[in-house]
Design an enzyme around this catalytic site. Structure first.
Site, PDB file in Angstrom:
ATOM      1  N   GLY A 159       0.804  -1.218   0.000  1.00 49.89           N
ATOM      2  CA  GLY A 159       0.000   0.000   0.000  1.00 49.89           C
ATOM      3  C   GLY A 159       0.831   1.259   0.000  1.00 49.89           C
ATOM      4  O   GLY A 159       0.334   2.342   0.223  1.00 49.89           O
ATOM      5  N   CYS A 160       2.131   1.108  -0.238  1.00 48.83           N
ATOM      6  CA  CYS A 160       2.986   2.285  -0.305  1.00 48.83           C
ATOM      7  C   CYS A 160       3.473   2.469  -1.737  1.00 48.83           C
ATOM      8  O   CYS A 160       3.891   1.522  -2.379  1.00 48.83           O
ATOM      9  CB  CYS A 160       4.198   2.130   0.604  1.00 48.83           C
ATOM     10  SG  CYS A 160       3.761   1.844   2.314  1.00 48.83           S
ATOM     11  N   GLN A 161       3.423   3.723  -2.213  1.00 52.23           N
ATOM     12  CA  GLN A 161       3.938   4.006  -3.549  1.00 52.23           C
ATOM     13  C   GLN A 161       5.459   3.933  -3.535  1.00 52.23           C
ATOM     14  O   GLN A 161       6.088   3.516  -4.488  1.00 52.23           O
ATOM     15  CB  GLN A 161       3.492   5.407  -3.956  1.00 52.23           C
ATOM     16  CG  GLN A 161       3.478   5.611  -5.441  1.00 52.23           C
ATOM     17  CD  GLN A 161       2.994   6.988  -5.799  1.00 52.23           C
ATOM     18  OE1 GLN A 161       3.772   7.930  -5.848  1.00 52.23           O
ATOM     19  NE2 GLN A 161       1.716   7.131  -6.047  1.00 52.23           N
ATOM     20  N   ALA A 177      -0.358   7.615  -1.108  1.00 53.68           N
ATOM     21  CA  ALA A 177       0.238   6.338  -1.455  1.00 53.68           C
ATOM     22  C   ALA A 177       1.440   5.989  -0.585  1.00 53.68           C
ATOM     23  O   ALA A 177       1.995   4.907  -0.708  1.00 53.68           O
ATOM     24  CB  ALA A 177       0.630   6.348  -2.916  1.00 53.68           C
TER      25      ALA A 177
END
Lengths: 140, 404
Positions: free
Chosen positions: A50-52, A118
């Site tokens: 869930g992290c860009q 993000a």
């Protein structure tokens, strides 16, 4: 120091900044200073979804306290991690689980809590708490 | 004479502030902004003639049906389709692609081949992977070069008698490259393969003529061309649409139902199960009217000017690298600052009121090719200005200073 005391300390520090630029510059500098995670823990298993930007978190328990190390390929994300680690690392799992995270709002980083963000600050906090829950079960 | 100041007045959102700064909206490739003329149509629909279409005998229903079908005709005229029933309303480009992919699942068999390009958006890859899994067909990929252009030699080699379908975007969302779809269509047809073109990124900038292109399927989204979200269109040649089975079952798509057998409705209703996005379809028509009133030639000329200006200005920043350097590209600039994560740049720009996209732009294979986690993407529309580009350039310089 308790989690709450550390949070208050951070709120105090951030209150000295006059605008977003100073706040972000501070976080960027924190990011640069963040002690890196040991390379052996920089695995896909330790990546927070869930992290860009990529975020790796490793946790271990010493003397009934959870110690976190982490890293990211983006510097602002690293700064945020540095703040989280300062708050949550070397704390008793129960205290981590019960800690509230209102301080993020108070230091002007609320925008990073939005689900569209993000960088996944929300996922990071969730992950830290998950580790705490896991270690708490070991203690019970 | 194109007057951008005048045009900007049509877009209420452009006068708002973000983080205390005037909004600079450079995320047009993700979604475009909506002019008052389209907003008015939406308000008018819900204020005056909101009703379900195609089934009521009452006045409101007939009125809504008429206006909705007029919108279909506007879309038909815009894309120069031969028949209005070749225009299927969809929920957007992705829906259109899935509709075609699903249709081909009853046509393809083991040994058949599908060709897609390396420049595709995720939504243009996943349905084909699923289709191949279902049918036993094989997926082939046209690679791209360093400039972000498709390698046509390889495409020619991939093409053979087993090729049944070629999927390519008209314009790449991540890099802005304009693909030579005329050539691809001609070559694909020479081996009897059908071609689906994803026009999500092209329709905001150019006016495709589906008959002239001789394309089999063409898909677009309203929200990238000044219309609302949640509505789009699939153009399909009549003979193809008749060949494909319906995508979803439900109301509206049937002619007769008994427990033994259902007869499907004629085109376009065969593919329009259930109550559609009526207001969206009508507003899509209004958006097309709005853009045509300005004129696509005017839009293209002005956007090209913005692209050249921005490319020159951004290139002068030390350590800035632009990805996608084809001579044939639209007003999209994908870039990175050396040693700095695109996410960090995007975050600082946001604080300055500048909206860009960061990340892999749903085109991970392209990012893998360049071996980068993503890019910062600034995409310009006809309502953007050089003054805004100056703000972007200043913002990037500031981000570079803060982050390095």
């Amino acid at each position: 120091m308790t989690i709450e005391a550390i949070q208050n300390e951070i709120i105090d520090e951030f209150s000295m900044f006059e605008d977003w630029e100073e706040r972000y510059q501070y976080m960027i500098d924190l990011g640069k200073d963040l002690p890196l995670i040991d390379d052996q823990y920089k695995t896909d298993d330790n990546i927070i979804k869930g992290c860009q930007s990529k975020v790796w978190v490793h946790a271990e328990m010493n003397d009934n306290k959870v110690a976190f190390t982490a890293d990211s390929d983006a510097i602002i994300t690293k700064g945020i991690i540095a703040i989280l680690i300062r708050v949550f690392s070397n704390q008793h799992p129960k205290d981590i689980i019960e800690a509230n995270t209102d301080f993020i709002d108070k230091i002007g980083l609320k925008e990073h809590l939005s689900p569209t963000r993000a960088n996944g600050l929300v996922s990071m906090i969730k992950q830290l708490k998950m580790y705490a829950i896991a270690y708490q079960t070991q203690l019970n | 004479m194109f007057k951008v100041d005048q045009i900007r007045k049509d877009f209420p959102i452009l006068s708002r502030q973000v983080n205390g700064k005037p909004l600079v909206y450079f995320d047009n490739a993700a979604t475009s902004q909506t002019p008052q003329q389209v907003i008015d149509v939406i308000v008018d629909y819900y204020s005056n003639y909101n009703a379900n279409i195609h089934r009521g005998v009452h006045a409101l229903s007939q009125e809504a049906t008429d206006v909705y079908e007029q919108a279909r005709h506007k879309i038909q005229a815009h894309f120069n389709a031969k028949h209005a029933h070749e225009i299927i309303f969809t929920s957007g480009t992705t829906h259109g692609i899935n509709l075609v992919a699903n249709g081909f699942s009853s046509i393809l068999k083991k040994g058949d081949e599908i060709i897609v390009s390396a420049l595709e958006h995720h939504s243009n890859i996943v349905p084909w992977q699923m289709l191949c899994k279902r049918t036993g067909a094989t997926l082939k990929v046209i690679p791209m070069n360093q400039a972000g252009e498709l390698e046509m030699d390889v495409f020619n080699e991939l093409l053979n008698q087993n090729t049944k379908l070629v999927f390519v975007n008209h314009i790449s969302n991540a890099l802005g490259t304009i693909n030579s779809i005329e050539y691809i269509i001609e070559k694909a047809h020479s081996v009897g393969a059908a071609v689906l073109v994803d026009g999500a990124q092209s329709c905001p900038h150019i006016k495709p003529d589906v008959q002239d292109l001789d394309v089999d399927f063409y898909v677009a989204s309203a929200h990238k061309m000044c219309g609302p979200t949640g509505v789009g269109m699939l153009y399909g040649k009549e003979e193809w649409l008749n060949k494909l089975p319906p995508y979803q079952g439900g109301g509206e798509m049937i002619a007769e139902v008994t427990f033994e057998k259902t007869t499907y409705a004629a085109l376009p209703h065969k593919f329009e199960a259930g109550t559609p996005n009526i207001c969206g379809g009508i507003a899509f028509g209004a958006a097309i009217d709005y853009m045509n009133a300005i004129g696509f030639d005017t839009i293209a000329t002005y956007e090209h000017e913005l692209l050249e200006y921005a490319t020159e200005k951004l290139s002068s920043i030390d350590g800035l690298k632009i990805y996608g350097t084809s001579k044939h590209k639209t007003s999209v600039i994908s870039f990175n600052l050396e040693g700095i994560h695109p996410y960090d740049v995007g975050t600082i720009l946001d604080k300055l009121g500048i909206a860009v996209r960061t990340g892999h732009h749903c085109a991970q294979p392209i990012m893998d090719y360049f071996k980068i986690p993503g890019t910062v993407r600034a995409s310009f529309a006809f309502y953007n200005t050089k003054v805004e580009i100056d703000a972007l350039v200043e913002g990037v310089i500031k981000a570079k200073m803060m982050l390095s």
